[in-house]
Every structure is written in structure tokens, then in C-alpha cells.
Design a protein around this motif. Structure first.
Motif, PDB file in Angstrom:
ATOM      1  N   ALA A  59       0.885  -1.208  -0.158  1.00 57.95           N
ATOM      2  CA  ALA A  59       0.086  -0.048   0.056  1.00 57.95           C
ATOM      3  C   ALA A  59       0.832   1.272   0.109  1.00 57.95           C
ATOM      4  O   ALA A  59       0.489   2.126  -0.557  1.00 57.95           O
ATOM      5  CB  ALA A  59      -0.894  -0.102   1.214  1.00 57.95           C
ATOM      6  N   ARG A  60       1.984   1.132   0.756  1.00 56.60           N
ATOM      7  CA  ARG A  60       2.995   2.448   0.658  1.00 56.60           C
ATOM      8  C   ARG A  60       3.565   2.868  -0.570  1.00 56.60           C
ATOM      9  O   ARG A  60       3.761   3.839  -0.903  1.00 56.60           O
ATOM     10  CB  ARG A  60       4.057   2.185   1.902  1.00 56.60           C
ATOM     11  N   ARG A  61       3.966   1.573  -1.305  1.00 53.67           N
ATOM     12  CA  ARG A  61       4.556   1.671  -2.551  1.00 53.67           C
ATOM     13  C   ARG A  61       3.398   2.482  -3.437  1.00 53.67           C
ATOM     14  O   ARG A  61       3.923   3.047  -4.458  1.00 53.67           O
ATOM     15  CB  ARG A  61       5.112   0.231  -2.818  1.00 53.67           C
ATOM     16  N   ARG A  62       2.433   1.549  -3.599  1.00 55.45           N
ATOM     17  CA  ARG A  62       1.260   2.046  -4.596  1.00 55.45           C
ATOM     18  C   ARG A  62       1.163   3.657  -4.203  1.00 55.45           C
ATOM     19  O   ARG A  62       0.953   4.532  -5.294  1.00 55.45           O
ATOM     20  CB  ARG A  62      -0.006   1.420  -4.344  1.00 55.45           C
ATOM     21  N   ALA A  63       0.974   4.090  -2.984  1.00 54.81           N
ATOM     22  CA  ALA A  63       0.887   5.595  -2.670  1.00 54.81           C
ATOM     23  C   ALA A  63       2.006   6.350  -3.206  1.00 54.81           C
ATOM     24  O   ALA A  63       1.737   7.534  -3.700  1.00 54.81           O
ATOM     25  CB  ALA A  63       0.513   5.611  -1.094  1.00 54.81           C
ATOM     26  N   ARG A  64       3.079   6.005  -2.997  1.00 54.33           N
ATOM     27  CA  ARG A  64       4.336   6.717  -3.552  1.00 54.33           C
ATOM     28  C   ARG A  64       4.507   6.651  -4.840  1.00 54.33           C
ATOM     29  O   ARG A  64       4.757   7.710  -5.395  1.00 54.33           O
ATOM     30  CB  ARG A  64       5.484   5.961  -2.669  1.00 54.33           C
ATOM     31  N   ARG A  65       3.936   5.627  -5.675  1.00 56.32           N
ATOM     32  CA  ARG A  65       3.782   5.798  -6.897  1.00 56.32           C
ATOM     33  C   ARG A  65       2.967   6.686  -7.523  1.00 56.32           C
ATOM     34  O   ARG A  65       2.963   7.412  -8.711  1.00 56.32           O
ATOM     35  CB  ARG A  65       3.636   4.346  -7.612  1.00 56.32           C
ATOM     36  N   ARG A  66       1.869   6.627  -6.891  1.00 58.70           N
ATOM     37  CA  ARG A  66       0.646   7.882  -7.185  1.00 58.70           C
ATOM     38  C   ARG A  66       1.116   9.057  -6.997  1.00 58.70           C
ATOM     39  O   ARG A  66       0.886  10.075  -7.786  1.00 58.70           O
ATOM     40  CB  ARG A  66      -0.667   7.546  -6.443  1.00 58.70           C
ATOM     41  N   ASP A  67       1.612   9.507  -6.041  1.00 58.77           N
ATOM     42  CA  ASP A  67       2.277  10.569  -5.672  1.00 58.77           C
ATOM     43  C   ASP A  67       3.439  11.089  -6.573  1.00 58.77           C
ATOM     44  O   ASP A  67       3.674  12.261  -6.919  1.00 58.77           O
ATOM     45  CB  ASP A  67       2.837  10.768  -4.402  1.00 58.77           C
ATOM     46  N   LEU A  68       4.110  10.131  -7.077  1.00 60.39           N
ATOM     47  CA  LEU A  68       5.333  10.163  -8.186  1.00 60.39           C
ATOM     48  C   LEU A  68       4.676  10.505  -9.494  1.00 60.39           C
ATOM     49  O   LEU A  68       5.132  11.663 -10.009  1.00 60.39           O
ATOM     50  CB  LEU A  68       6.043   9.024  -8.359  1.00 60.39           C
ATOM     51  N   VAL A  86       1.880  12.116  -9.897  1.00 65.20           N
ATOM     52  CA  VAL A  86       1.400  13.425  -9.726  1.00 65.20           C
ATOM     53  C   VAL A  86       2.536  14.747  -9.738  1.00 65.20           C
ATOM     54  O   VAL A  86       2.074  15.796 -10.256  1.00 65.20           O
ATOM     55  CB  VAL A  86       0.465  13.612  -8.282  1.00 65.20           C
ATOM     56  N   ARG A  87       3.537  14.468  -9.025  1.00 66.13           N
ATOM     57  CA  ARG A  87       4.603  15.371  -8.975  1.00 66.13           C
ATOM     58  C   ARG A  87       5.622  15.313 -10.000  1.00 66.13           C
ATOM     59  O   ARG A  87       6.159  16.399 -10.405  1.00 66.13           O
ATOM     60  CB  ARG A  87       5.574  15.331  -7.638  1.00 66.13           C
ATOM     61  N   SER A  88       5.437  14.256 -10.926  1.00 65.68           N
ATOM     62  CA  SER A  88       6.260  14.063 -12.239  1.00 65.68           C
ATOM     63  C   SER A  88       5.527  13.333 -13.185  1.00 65.68           C
ATOM     64  O   SER A  88       5.701  11.963 -13.407  1.00 65.68           O
ATOM     65  CB  SER A  88       7.470  13.165 -11.990  1.00 65.68           C
ATOM     66  N   PRO A  89       4.441  14.014 -13.722  1.00 63.90           N
ATOM     67  CA  PRO A  89       3.448  13.123 -14.764  1.00 63.90           C
ATOM     68  C   PRO A  89       4.223  12.836 -15.965  1.00 63.90           C
ATOM     69  O   PRO A  89       5.296  13.372 -16.438  1.00 63.90           O
ATOM     70  CB  PRO A  89       2.573  14.393 -15.098  1.00 63.90           C
ATOM     71  N   LEU A  90       3.698  11.699 -16.550  1.00 64.21           N
ATOM     72  CA  LEU A  90       4.251  11.087 -17.809  1.00 64.21           C
ATOM     73  C   LEU A  90       4.185  12.050 -19.006  1.00 64.21           C
ATOM     74  O   LEU A  90       2.886  12.756 -19.146  1.00 64.21           O
ATOM     75  CB  LEU A  90       3.527   9.748 -17.985  1.00 64.21           C
ATOM     76  N   LEU A  91       5.108  12.015 -19.745  1.00 64.77           N
ATOM     77  CA  LEU A  91       5.137  12.788 -21.113  1.00 64.77           C
ATOM     78  C   LEU A  91       4.097  11.978 -22.138  1.00 64.77           C
ATOM     79  O   LEU A  91       4.060  10.806 -21.951  1.00 64.77           O
ATOM     80  CB  LEU A  91       6.410  13.163 -21.562  1.00 64.77           C
ATOM     81  N   PRO A  92       3.576  12.508 -23.233  1.00 66.72           N
ATOM     82  CA  PRO A  92       3.016  11.597 -24.106  1.00 66.72           C
ATOM     83  C   PRO A  92       3.889  10.695 -24.818  1.00 66.72           C
ATOM     84  O   PRO A  92       4.920  10.890 -25.065  1.00 66.72           O
ATOM     85  CB  PRO A  92       2.514  13.008 -25.274  1.00 66.72           C
ATOM     86  N   GLY A  93       3.073   9.463 -24.623  1.00 69.14           N
ATOM     87  CA  GLY A  93       3.883   8.374 -25.380  1.00 69.14           C
ATOM     88  C   GLY A  93       4.645   7.777 -24.209  1.00 69.14           C
ATOM     89  O   GLY A  93       5.269   6.536 -24.636  1.00 69.14           O
ATOM     90  N   GLU A  94       5.063   8.164 -23.043  1.00 70.84           N
ATOM     91  CA  GLU A  94       5.746   7.355 -22.096  1.00 70.84           C
ATOM     92  C   GLU A  94       5.019   6.573 -21.246  1.00 70.84           C
ATOM     93  O   GLU A  94       3.774   6.924 -20.936  1.00 70.84           O
ATOM     94  CB  GLU A  94       6.615   8.629 -21.325  1.00 70.84           C
ATOM     95  N   TRP A 117      15.673   7.896  -2.968  1.00 68.99           N
ATOM     96  CA  TRP A 117      15.293   6.966  -2.672  1.00 68.99           C
ATOM     97  C   TRP A 117      14.910   5.726  -3.588  1.00 68.99           C
ATOM     98  O   TRP A 117      14.816   6.127  -4.731  1.00 68.99           O
ATOM     99  CB  TRP A 117      14.061   6.799  -1.656  1.00 68.99           C
ATOM    100  N   TRP A 118      14.986   4.559  -3.454  1.00 69.96           N
ATOM    101  CA  TRP A 118      14.694   3.349  -4.503  1.00 69.96           C
ATOM    102  C   TRP A 118      13.359   3.038  -4.322  1.00 69.96           C
ATOM    103  O   TRP A 118      12.690   2.649  -3.236  1.00 69.96           O
ATOM    104  CB  TRP A 118      15.558   2.187  -4.110  1.00 69.96           C
ATOM    105  N   LEU A 119      12.667   2.890  -5.578  1.00 72.99           N
ATOM    106  CA  LEU A 119      10.987   2.499  -5.444  1.00 72.99           C
ATOM    107  C   LEU A 119      11.005   1.187  -6.087  1.00 72.99           C
ATOM    108  O   LEU A 119      11.144   1.002  -7.253  1.00 72.99           O
ATOM    109  CB  LEU A 119      10.158   3.565  -6.358  1.00 72.99           C
TER     110      LEU A 119
END
Length: 311
Positions: A117-126, A128-136, A154-156
């Protein structure tokens, strides 16, 4: 039944005495990978002692269990274990130990679910803070840079592991220090240190009063960092990873007069800058082999009556 009590006593004594013996000297800092292996063998021996005690207690209490446990054994072997020596107490002991095993499994499951659950939350936060570019696609980049005023890295973990670094960390890390941090985190990922941390946290959380489990958790947190430091230092040098640790943590108060509770960064930096000689290859092999024999001790205790009856 005496074998069951002997195994229970062996596990209890090991749970109390082992942490004191393991903490002696600086051998763990000199060889953190070997120390990780030794700790795992000791904890495995304690758990195996309790598990075997449960099995023999259940065999003494219930004929059905006895039939399965001793099905291939000659009649003389069954008599050698004197399973009816302590009547109703065998059932109580078996139930208590079985409940302990179920509780351990529940604590491990809870720890894994919480970590996921913590890992999923950190990926969601990631995202939000670093959105994917088109095609990425998620996980395409092994290195992700986030805007941040605090130096951090940190390592995700996951199917597509990534190293996350803040812009403040990039401004502080010079030369090959970023590569050293990446090597440190890759060392964690390749050795699957997250599983060691999950198991130790589950045991310590489920049985906080048992000394070996509390010490196991604390030492796992310390030793996995030392082992990852060694991975990075072998590739980029001790000074490089030490300077990277200082750069990432100097604003957190880790090096102040009142360091943060549980912080081990100053000790890690001192270890990197003042290295002590490692064990020779032969001594590492001897310690590793001796540790592998520790879980054999409860097995030997369990089979002594059978071996004696078959002589």
C-alpha cells in the motif's frame, strides 16, 4: 514429550542469549553480508525449534497427528520418544505454539500488505509530482527527478524499479556521487533487502518481548545499509559514497549535536572513512558454513531419540 520440552527450552534460550553473543565485537560492521546471513540462520533456528516442539507436542496429544508424523517409523522409534509422558500439557503446548505460528503468518501478511500500500501511494504521488510525457510508459525511466527543496534519494521497488532523486539532491551531489547513490540503491534491490526488512518487522511486531526478534529487526535496518554502502564503495570508492551521504543528510540534523533518533548516517560515514580490515576469504567461508549449521541443532535434538533407538 521430553523432546518437545527440550526443543522449547532450546528456542527460548537461543532467543535470549543469541542477541548478546551477536552484538559482541565489530565483526558485523566488517562483514555486513556475512552478518545478515548469520542473523537469518539464528532466527531460523529459533523458529524451527518452536515449530518442531509444536509438532512433537501435537503428536503426543493426538493419535491422528502421531500417525502422520511417525507413519514410516518402526515401533521402537515411537516408544523412544515417550510421547505420553506429560499428558494434557502436550495439547496445551501444541495449541499455544500453533497460535504463535498463525500469529506470525498474520503479522507477515499485514507487513507485506502495508508495504504494498505504501509503495502504491508513493507511485501515485510520483505520477502527480512528475507526470508522464505523451507516449511515455510508467517505469520507462530508471531515474526520476522531482522538484524538491530537501536533498533526498530513494529506491522505489516493483516490477519496474526506479531511483527517485530530488533537484536539491542533484545540486548537492557532485561528480560520481549520484552514480554511487544509484549503486547503493541497486545493491538493496538486487539483494532483496526489502524482504529481510518485512520479515524482521513482522516478527518484532508480533512478538515485541522476544529479544532475538527485536534485535533482528534493528540489525537488519543497520546491516542492509552497511551492505549497500559496501556495494557502492567497491565501484566508486569509499570517499565518494561518504560525501554523497553527507550531502544528502547534512540538512536533516543527522550530524548535529542532537542527531535524529535512530539515525545511523554518522556511523556509516565514519565506517567508510576509517575502514577496518575485512575477514579473509577463508574466514568468511568458515563463518558462513558455521552459521548454516545453526538450524541443524534443533533438527539434531529432534532426531536424537530416533537415532538412539535405531542403533
Amino acid at each position: 514429550m521430553m523432546v518437545s520440552l527440550a526443543l522449547l527450552l532450546l528456542g527460548a534460550v537461543a532467543a535470549v542469549v543469541a542477541p548478546r553473543l551477536m552484538m559482541r565485537g565489530d565483526w558485523a560492521e566488517r562483514e555486513p553480508v556475512v552478518a545478515l546471513w548469520v542473523w537469518q540462520c539464528v532466527v531460523a533456528a529459533v523458529l524451527l525449534s518452536f515449530a518442531l516442539s509444536m509438532v512433537f507436542s501435537a503428536a503426543a496429544a493426538w493419535q491422528l497427528v502421531r500417525g502422520h508424523v511417525f507413519a514410516p517409523a518402526p515401533h521402537g522409534v515411537v516408544e523412544a520418544y515417550a510421547l505420553g509422558a506429560i499428558g494434557p500439557w502436550s495439547a496445551v503446548l501444541a495449541v499455544v505454539l500453533a497460535c504463535g505460528g498463525l500469529w506470525t503468518a498474520a503479522m507477515l501478511t499485514r507487513e507485506i500488505l502495508r508495504s504494498a500500500a505504501r509503495r502504491r501511494a508513493r507511485r501515485r504521488d510520483l505520477l502527480v509530482r512528475s507526470p508522464l510525457l505523451p507516449g511515455e510508459e510508467p517505469g520507462d525511466a530508471p531515474l526520476v527527478v522531482l522538484e524538491g527543496e530537501r536533498p533526498d534519494a530513494w529506491w522505489l521497488p516493483g516490477a519496474a524499479p526506479q531511483l527517485v532523486v530530488t533537484t536539491a539532491a542533484l545540486r548537492r551531489l557532485k561528480g560520481r556521487q549520484l552514480d554511487a547513490v544509484l549503486a547503493h540503491e541497486e545493491g538493496h534491490a538486487k539483494a532483496r533487502h526489502d524482504w529481510l526488512l518485512h520479515c524482521s518487522a513482522a516478527l518484532a511486531g508480533g512478538f515485541p518481548q522476544i529479544p532475538v526478534f527485536a534485535a533482528f529487526r534493528d540489525e537488519m535496518h543497520r546491516l542492509v545499509e552497511l551492505a549497500a554502502d559496501d556495494v557502492a564503495s567497491r565501484r566508486f570508492g569509499r570517499l565518494t559514497i561518504a560525501l554523497a551521504l553527507v550531502g544528502l543528510n547534512e540538512e536533516s540534523g543527522a550530524f548535529g549535536p542532537c542527531p535524529v533518533p535512530g539515525g545511523q548516517v554518522p556511523q556509516r560515514v565514519n565506517r567508510l572513512l576509517s575502514p577496518v580490515p575485512r575477514f579473509t576469504a577463508g574466514r568468511r567461508l568458515r563463518v558462513t558454513a558455521a552459521a548454516a549449521l545453526v538450524p541443524v541443532v534443533p533438527l539434531f535434538v529432534a532426531f536424537v531419540p530416533a537415532l538412539h533407538a535405531l542403533r
